[in-house]
Design an enzyme around this catalytic site. Structure first.
Site, PDB file in Angstrom:
ATOM      1  N   GLU A  79       8.553   1.157  -2.927  1.00  0.00           N
ATOM      2  CA  GLU A  79       7.683  -0.029  -2.954  1.00  0.00           C
ATOM      3  C   GLU A  79       8.437  -1.220  -3.540  1.00  0.00           C
ATOM      4  O   GLU A  79       8.346  -2.347  -3.042  1.00  0.00           O
ATOM      5  CB  GLU A  79       6.440   0.244  -3.807  1.00  0.00           C
ATOM      6  N   ASP A 103      -6.634  -2.927   4.047  1.00  0.00           N
ATOM      7  CA  ASP A 103      -5.306  -2.359   4.356  1.00  0.00           C
ATOM      8  C   ASP A 103      -5.003  -2.417   5.855  1.00  0.00           C
ATOM      9  O   ASP A 103      -4.587  -1.435   6.464  1.00  0.00           O
ATOM     10  CB  ASP A 103      -5.234  -0.894   3.856  1.00  0.00           C
ATOM     11  N   HIS A 106       0.858  -1.188   0.000  1.00  0.00           N
ATOM     12  CA  HIS A 106       0.000   0.000   0.000  1.00  0.00           C
ATOM     13  C   HIS A 106       0.895   1.239   0.000  1.00  0.00           C
ATOM     14  O   HIS A 106       1.864   1.299   0.767  1.00  0.00           O
ATOM     15  CB  HIS A 106      -0.900  -0.012   1.243  1.00  0.00           C
TER      16      HIS A 106
HETATM   17  C1  GRF Z   1       1.078   0.604  -6.125  1.00  0.00           C
HETATM   18  O1  GRF Z   1       1.198   1.961  -5.770  1.00  0.00           O
HETATM   19  C2  GRF Z   1       0.666  -0.201  -4.939  1.00  0.00           C
HETATM   20  O2  GRF Z   1       1.169   0.276  -3.730  1.00  0.00           O
HETATM   21  C3  GRF Z   1      -0.831  -0.084  -4.957  1.00  0.00           C
HETATM   22  O3  GRF Z   1      -1.167  -0.113  -6.328  1.00  0.00           O
HETATM   23  C4  GRF Z   1      -0.069   0.375  -7.086  1.00  0.00           C
HETATM   24  C5  GRF Z   1       0.268  -0.669  -8.104  1.00  0.00           C
HETATM   25  O4  GRF Z   1       1.285  -0.238  -8.959  1.00  0.00           O
HETATM   26  N1  GRF Z   1      -1.457  -1.136  -4.201  1.00  0.00           N
HETATM   27  P1  GRF Z   1       1.938  -1.271  -9.963  1.00  0.00           P
HETATM   28  O5  GRF Z   1       0.802  -1.841 -10.795  1.00  0.00           O
HETATM   29  O6  GRF Z   1       2.623  -2.334  -9.170  1.00  0.00           O
HETATM   30  O7  GRF Z   1       2.892  -0.469 -10.798  1.00  0.00           O
END
Ligand code: GRF
Length: 231
Positions: free
Chosen positions: A200, A171, A135
């Protein structure tokens, strides 16, 4: 505080250290669920390929959206893919199709990577302690949609991302990894989102390694790493 035994499917079991050794060498199957561009999925796939996530492979990538960029990327990588449209289906009917596919591909750990659909409690119960989500905020702040925009509009000075176990609430499950990102005066929502996304991609790999390694316990909501005895 009461220490709960975590549901740790990847924890080393049994007293025999040889058995534990063998367990840790077992290849684990990841199942990826996505709905969009799939950059988190691609980072996971890259890190498996380069050995940063050892002893794991992606056994299936599933999307609920036909045009998802992540499915195209997975196909190019030669991975198994499935498009299981969710539109017009009630949650559990769709979830049953997804779970059947995950089980068919013998998935050990499910990684939600931009999967824009809430899982039914039934789905969560099929894989206790074996579903992760990422998230783009420091939970519990800004759950739900457009977390980066929510954080930006609120005026926080620090945001980031969270990888957590999935439970029946949105979440909400126990936190595995968080990474912080400063919000700069020069930021707009897009530059902030982009810097969070970089984190991420690092955070998901760290979290997968922690969970696959199994050397943790959950105390209340806290994931605690265990210190390994050195030989
Ligand atoms: C990411 O920002 C993730 O945190 C959220 O959805 C987005 C997905 O991005 N859950 P991607 O498809 O992995 O580029």
């Amino acid at each position: 505080m009461l220490k709960q035994k975590a549901c740790r499917p990847f924890a080393k079991a049994g007293p025999c250290s040889l058995l534990a050794e063998a367990c840790s060498l077992t290849m684990k199957n990841l199942g990826i669920l996505l709905s969009g561009r799939g950059s988190n999925f691609e980072a996971i796939a890259r890190n498996i390929q380069s050995g940063k996530i050892p002893n794991a492979r992606i056994s299936i990538v599933i999307s609920n959206k036909a045009g998802a960029g992540g499915i195209e990327a997975a196909t190019k990588l030669g991975l198994n893919t499935a498009i299981l449209p969710s539109k017009g289906k009630d949650r559990e009917t769709h979830d049953r199709e997804v779970v059947a596919s995950l089980k068919e591909h013998k998935v050990d750990l499910i990684c939600l990577a931009g999967y824009m659909r809430l899982l039914s409690p039934w789905f969560v119960q099929q894989f206790p302690g074996r579903i992760l989500n990422i998230h783009p905020s420091l939970l519990p702040a800004f759950p739900g949609l457009e977390a980066q925009q929510q954080a930006f509009a609120y005026g926080v000075k620090t945001s980031g991302c969270t990888v957590h176990f999935v439970d029946e609430e949105l979440d909400h499950g126990a936190i595995i990894v968080q990474k912080t990102v400063p919000v700069l005066d020069s930021d707009d929502e897009h530059t902030l989102s982009a810097r969070i996304l970089e984190q991420e991609h690092l955070a998901y790999t760290e979290a997968i390694n922690i969970v696959l390694d199994g050397n943790y316990e959950i105390a209340g909501r806290r994931l605690l790493r265990k210190i390994r005895a050195s030989n």
